[in-house]
Design a protein around this motif. Structure first.
Motif, PDB file in Angstrom:
ATOM      1  N   LEU A 283      -1.119  -7.146 -16.404  1.00  0.00           N
ATOM      2  CA  LEU A 283      -1.789  -6.996 -17.694  1.00  0.00           C
ATOM      3  C   LEU A 283      -2.164  -5.533 -17.946  1.00  0.00           C
ATOM      4  O   LEU A 283      -2.462  -4.781 -17.022  1.00  0.00           O
ATOM      5  CB  LEU A 283      -3.034  -7.876 -17.758  1.00  0.00           C
ATOM      6  N   THR A 284      -2.160  -5.143 -19.222  1.00  0.00           N
ATOM      7  CA  THR A 284      -2.480  -3.764 -19.604  1.00  0.00           C
ATOM      8  C   THR A 284      -3.852  -3.684 -20.266  1.00  0.00           C
ATOM      9  O   THR A 284      -4.474  -4.715 -20.575  1.00  0.00           O
ATOM     10  CB  THR A 284      -1.435  -3.233 -20.607  1.00  0.00           C
ATOM     11  N   GLY A 285      -4.273  -2.450 -20.504  1.00  0.00           N
ATOM     12  CA  GLY A 285      -5.527  -2.237 -21.217  1.00  0.00           C
ATOM     13  C   GLY A 285      -5.504  -2.833 -22.614  1.00  0.00           C
ATOM     14  O   GLY A 285      -6.544  -3.257 -23.140  1.00  0.00           O
ATOM     15  N   ILE A 286      -4.318  -2.901 -23.227  1.00  0.00           N
ATOM     16  CA  ILE A 286      -4.200  -3.494 -24.564  1.00  0.00           C
ATOM     17  C   ILE A 286      -4.482  -4.996 -24.499  1.00  0.00           C
ATOM     18  O   ILE A 286      -5.117  -5.553 -25.398  1.00  0.00           O
ATOM     19  CB  ILE A 286      -2.812  -3.187 -25.166  1.00  0.00           C
ATOM     20  N   ASP A 287      -4.033  -5.639 -23.422  1.00  0.00           N
ATOM     21  CA  ASP A 287      -4.356  -7.063 -23.235  1.00  0.00           C
ATOM     22  C   ASP A 287      -5.866  -7.266 -23.106  1.00  0.00           C
ATOM     23  O   ASP A 287      -6.445  -8.184 -23.698  1.00  0.00           O
ATOM     24  CB  ASP A 287      -3.668  -7.598 -21.977  1.00  0.00           C
ATOM     25  N   LEU A 288      -6.517  -6.392 -22.342  1.00  0.00           N
ATOM     26  CA  LEU A 288      -7.972  -6.490 -22.173  1.00  0.00           C
ATOM     27  C   LEU A 288      -8.684  -6.213 -23.487  1.00  0.00           C
ATOM     28  O   LEU A 288      -9.702  -6.846 -23.800  1.00  0.00           O
ATOM     29  CB  LEU A 288      -8.450  -5.516 -21.089  1.00  0.00           C
ATOM     30  N   ALA A 289      -8.150  -5.265 -24.277  1.00  0.00           N
ATOM     31  CA  ALA A 289      -8.773  -4.921 -25.565  1.00  0.00           C
ATOM     32  C   ALA A 289      -8.861  -6.145 -26.473  1.00  0.00           C
ATOM     33  O   ALA A 289      -9.861  -6.354 -27.158  1.00  0.00           O
ATOM     34  CB  ALA A 289      -7.973  -3.810 -26.250  1.00  0.00           C
ATOM     35  N   ARG A 290      -7.825  -6.975 -26.451  1.00  0.00           N
ATOM     36  CA  ARG A 290      -7.850  -8.192 -27.287  1.00  0.00           C
ATOM     37  C   ARG A 290      -8.971  -9.132 -26.842  1.00  0.00           C
ATOM     38  O   ARG A 290      -9.639  -9.762 -27.663  1.00  0.00           O
ATOM     39  CB  ARG A 290      -6.484  -8.891 -27.222  1.00  0.00           C
ATOM     40  N   ASP A 291      -9.178  -9.190 -25.543  1.00  0.00           N
ATOM     41  CA  ASP A 291     -10.260 -10.009 -24.992  1.00  0.00           C
ATOM     42  C   ASP A 291     -11.623  -9.437 -25.393  1.00  0.00           C
ATOM     43  O   ASP A 291     -12.549 -10.169 -25.749  1.00  0.00           O
ATOM     44  CB  ASP A 291     -10.120 -10.064 -23.467  1.00  0.00           C
ATOM     45  N   LEU A 292     -11.737  -8.111 -25.346  1.00  0.00           N
ATOM     46  CA  LEU A 292     -12.991  -7.447 -25.722  1.00  0.00           C
ATOM     47  C   LEU A 292     -13.315  -7.684 -27.198  1.00  0.00           C
ATOM     48  O   LEU A 292     -14.479  -7.843 -27.571  1.00  0.00           O
ATOM     49  CB  LEU A 292     -12.904  -5.945 -25.434  1.00  0.00           C
ATOM     50  N   LYS A 293     -12.273  -7.708 -28.042  1.00  0.00           N
ATOM     51  CA  LYS A 293     -12.496  -7.976 -29.466  1.00  0.00           C
ATOM     52  C   LYS A 293     -13.103  -9.368 -29.656  1.00  0.00           C
ATOM     53  O   LYS A 293     -14.011  -9.543 -30.467  1.00  0.00           O
ATOM     54  CB  LYS A 293     -11.170  -7.901 -30.238  1.00  0.00           C
ATOM     55  N   GLN A 294     -12.604 -10.336 -28.885  1.00  0.00           N
ATOM     56  CA  GLN A 294     -13.128 -11.713 -28.978  1.00  0.00           C
ATOM     57  C   GLN A 294     -14.596 -11.762 -28.558  1.00  0.00           C
ATOM     58  O   GLN A 294     -15.385 -12.518 -29.104  1.00  0.00           O
ATOM     59  CB  GLN A 294     -12.315 -12.623 -28.047  1.00  0.00           C
ATOM     60  N   LYS A 295     -14.954 -10.929 -27.574  1.00  0.00           N
ATOM     61  CA  LYS A 295     -16.325 -10.926 -27.055  1.00  0.00           C
ATOM     62  C   LYS A 295     -17.243  -9.948 -27.795  1.00  0.00           C
ATOM     63  O   LYS A 295     -18.406  -9.792 -27.424  1.00  0.00           O
ATOM     64  CB  LYS A 295     -16.302 -10.569 -25.565  1.00  0.00           C
ATOM     65  N   ASN A 296     -16.695  -9.278 -28.815  1.00  0.00           N
ATOM     66  CA  ASN A 296     -17.473  -8.303 -29.593  1.00  0.00           C
ATOM     67  C   ASN A 296     -18.049  -7.182 -28.731  1.00  0.00           C
ATOM     68  O   ASN A 296     -19.188  -6.762 -28.926  1.00  0.00           O
ATOM     69  CB  ASN A 296     -18.598  -8.995 -30.381  1.00  0.00           C
ATOM     70  N   ILE A 297     -17.254  -6.713 -27.777  1.00  0.00           N
ATOM     71  CA  ILE A 297     -17.663  -5.567 -26.949  1.00  0.00           C
ATOM     72  C   ILE A 297     -16.858  -4.354 -27.415  1.00  0.00           C
ATOM     73  O   ILE A 297     -15.626  -4.365 -27.339  1.00  0.00           O
ATOM     74  CB  ILE A 297     -17.405  -5.832 -25.449  1.00  0.00           C
ATOM     75  N   PRO A 298     -17.504  -3.307 -27.912  1.00  0.00           N
ATOM     76  CA  PRO A 298     -16.765  -2.130 -28.391  1.00  0.00           C
ATOM     77  C   PRO A 298     -16.119  -1.367 -27.234  1.00  0.00           C
ATOM     78  O   PRO A 298     -16.653  -1.336 -26.127  1.00  0.00           O
ATOM     79  CB  PRO A 298     -17.836  -1.301 -29.087  1.00  0.00           C
ATOM     80  N   PHE A 299     -14.978  -0.743 -27.508  1.00  0.00           N
ATOM     81  CA  PHE A 299     -14.238  -0.063 -26.457  1.00  0.00           C
ATOM     82  C   PHE A 299     -13.525   1.172 -27.003  1.00  0.00           C
ATOM     83  O   PHE A 299     -13.304   1.305 -28.220  1.00  0.00           O
ATOM     84  CB  PHE A 299     -13.217  -1.008 -25.816  1.00  0.00           C
ATOM     85  N   LEU A 300     -13.163   2.064 -26.078  1.00  0.00           N
ATOM     86  CA  LEU A 300     -12.412   3.271 -26.389  1.00  0.00           C
ATOM     87  C   LEU A 300     -11.302   3.412 -25.364  1.00  0.00           C
ATOM     88  O   LEU A 300     -11.484   3.074 -24.191  1.00  0.00           O
ATOM     89  CB  LEU A 300     -13.297   4.524 -26.336  1.00  0.00           C
ATOM     90  N   TYR A 301     -10.169   3.915 -25.796  1.00  0.00           N
ATOM     91  CA  TYR A 301      -9.059   4.134 -24.877  1.00  0.00           C
ATOM     92  C   TYR A 301      -9.105   5.552 -24.301  1.00  0.00           C
ATOM     93  O   TYR A 301      -9.450   6.515 -25.007  1.00  0.00           O
ATOM     94  CB  TYR A 301      -7.721   3.969 -25.587  1.00  0.00           C
ATOM     95  N   ILE A 302      -8.745   5.674 -23.032  1.00  0.00           N
ATOM     96  CA  ILE A 302      -8.515   6.973 -22.406  1.00  0.00           C
ATOM     97  C   ILE A 302      -7.177   6.847 -21.693  1.00  0.00           C
ATOM     98  O   ILE A 302      -7.053   6.082 -20.724  1.00  0.00           O
ATOM     99  CB  ILE A 302      -9.629   7.339 -21.419  1.00  0.00           C
TER     100      ILE A 302
END
Length: 452
Positions: free
Chosen positions: A63-82
């Motif tokens: 799994l990639t960070g993009i996969d995790l980002a989709r999960d974070l969107k569902q949980k309403n946790i803001p994120f930034l990519y590096i």
């Protein structure tokens, strides 16, 4: 005492992750741990409940960070990519997840902290909009549409307009970026003064700095008088920087200083002039890609991208095409004095099946032409260019990009006009574009002046 914000670091390179941890702790943040895979990150998220996540793209495991980002969107946790990955297809997938920032490796400590500061501010605006901004009905001349993608953009306008926040309007040519900028200004506390507009792509490089910041008499050859720049004229108002992605690097540096210090210097002047200006910028370029390829300053991008509003292309809001067509029909019928009431089903079908490379602007021009050509009370046919039709029975081996189609369209117009750009019978006239806009498009698309 204010609670420290907790940040989870999701990064599979230990040295980079540890550097991030030290920078964050020094700046007053609390780290919720370091994860090198999506699975490990998900466990830490459940245990530590972080406020923010810093997220690499390529991680250990499948799994990639993009996969995790989709999960974070569902949980309403803001994120930034590096990430060091700036591949175009990856950037498009990143954009779909709607992060609050994207930092390209290697990065400076200051870049990270500025990105975080702006991301936190954007997040605060989104989760705590003013009640008045949400309760108003946005009914303004020329703002037409009910499609979900367009309504989402208008919701962002409602949220940000009453604030003094910098706004970056993104979208293809012809999607209405300047009209949205006007709405943001009209709904702000600065609306009593006119919005100052400058097209950064339509000016020669030698004149951009003088246009923006002004110059003193005698500061260079031809400076016979003092000139007040656009920023000075926009004091206590709004400045709209259209096509900001076209700014040359040396002007980007000076614009960054204005944003940071809120002061300007005229060319040839020795005094600083304080300015209170709200910035609205617009571009049809992918600024993340421009940053990754070294053509646009990362720190300036952060300063401009405090609150982005993306306008969908017309082909992605097809349910709005009949509404817009009716609006332009009424507008041009009144303007010409013709009594044209309806659009025939055949003409509506033409509109719905066209690819709209020129977006709303192209629709407006075609409706104006249709009204002029109409001989009865109904629009029977739309004079569409044939270049953008795809016969349903044929599958193309190559689908042209929007830039390629626009380039072909302009080259075709120039060929018809014998290479003449403006004036009577020039390409600007038959394309129904201001000459400055056509020159800007030619420059962007690599079309040389004097083409025949």
């Amino acid at each position: 005492m204010k609670k420290k914000e907790k940040i989870l670091i999701v990064e599979d390179e230990f040295i980079v992750a540890n550097d991030l941890r030290l920078i964050l702790q020094k700046a007053g943040y609390e780290t919720s741990g370091i994860a090198s895979s999506v699975e490990q990150a998900q466990k830490l998220i459940d245990q530590k409940k972080p406020d923010w996540v810093l997220l690499d793209i390529i991680l250990k495991g499948q799994l990639t960070g993009i996969d995790l980002a989709r999960d974070l969107k569902q949980k309403n946790i803001p994120f930034l990519y590096i990430s060091a990955n700036t591949n175009q297809s990856i950037l498009e997938k990143v954009k779909e997840t709607k992060p609050y920032g994207f930092l390209v490796k290697p990065f400076r400590e200051r870049d990270l902290l500025v990105m975080l500061e702006i991301a936190r501010y954007r997040y605060t605006i989104e989760i705590e909009p003013t009640a008045s901004s949400l309760s108003e009905n946005l009914s303004i001349e020329g703002i037409i549409g009910t499609s979900p993608s367009f309504m989402n953009s208008l919701e962002k306008v409602r949220i940000v307009a009453p604030t003094d926040t910098s706004v970056l309007i993104l979208g293809e040519s012809g999607t209405g970026k300047e009209r949205i900028a006007q709405v943001v200004h009209q709904r702000s506390a600065r609306s009593s003064k006119p919005m100052i507009t400058i097209n950064c792509g339509a000016l020669p490089i030698s004149l951009i700095e003088s246009e923006l910041f002004g110059h003193e008499k005698g500061s260079f050859t031809g400076a016979v008088n003092r000139r007040i720049g656009k920023f000075e004229l926009a004091n206590q108002s709004t400045i709209f920087l259209d096509e900001v992605g076209e700014l040359p690097p040396e002007v980007q540096v000076k614009l960054l200083r204005v944003l940071q210090e809120k002061e300007i210097e005229r060319i040839g002047g020795d005094a600083t002039i304080k300015v209170d200006v709200r910035i609205i910028a617009a571009t049809n370029r992918n600024l993340e890609k421009e940053v990754a390829e070294g053509r646009f300053r990362l720190d300036l991008y952060y300063r401009l991208n405090v609150f982005p509003i993306t306008l969908p292309p017309l082909r992605e809001r097809r349910e709005d095409i009949p509404l817009l067509a009716e609006y332009f029909l009424e507008k041009f019928s009144a303007k010409t004095g013709k009594r044209i009431d309806t659009i025939s089903p055949q003409a509506v079908n033409q509109l719905n099946n066209y690819s709209w490379p020129g977006n709303i602007r192209e629709l407006e021009h075609l409706m104006e032409r249709s009204v002029l050509l109409a001989t009865g009370s109904q629009i029977e046919e739309i004079p569409l260019p044939a270049v953008s039709f795809l016969p349903s029975q044929e599958q193309p081996t190559h689908i042209k990009t929007m830039d390629e189609m626009e380039r072909d369209h302009i080259l075709n117009a120039l060929k018809i006009c014998g290479g003449k750009v403006f004036g009577l019978g020039g390409a600007a006239e038959i394309l129904n574009l201001p000459p400055a806009t056509l020159y800007s498009k030619m420059k962007k698309l690599g079309i040389k002046q004097g083409y025949k």
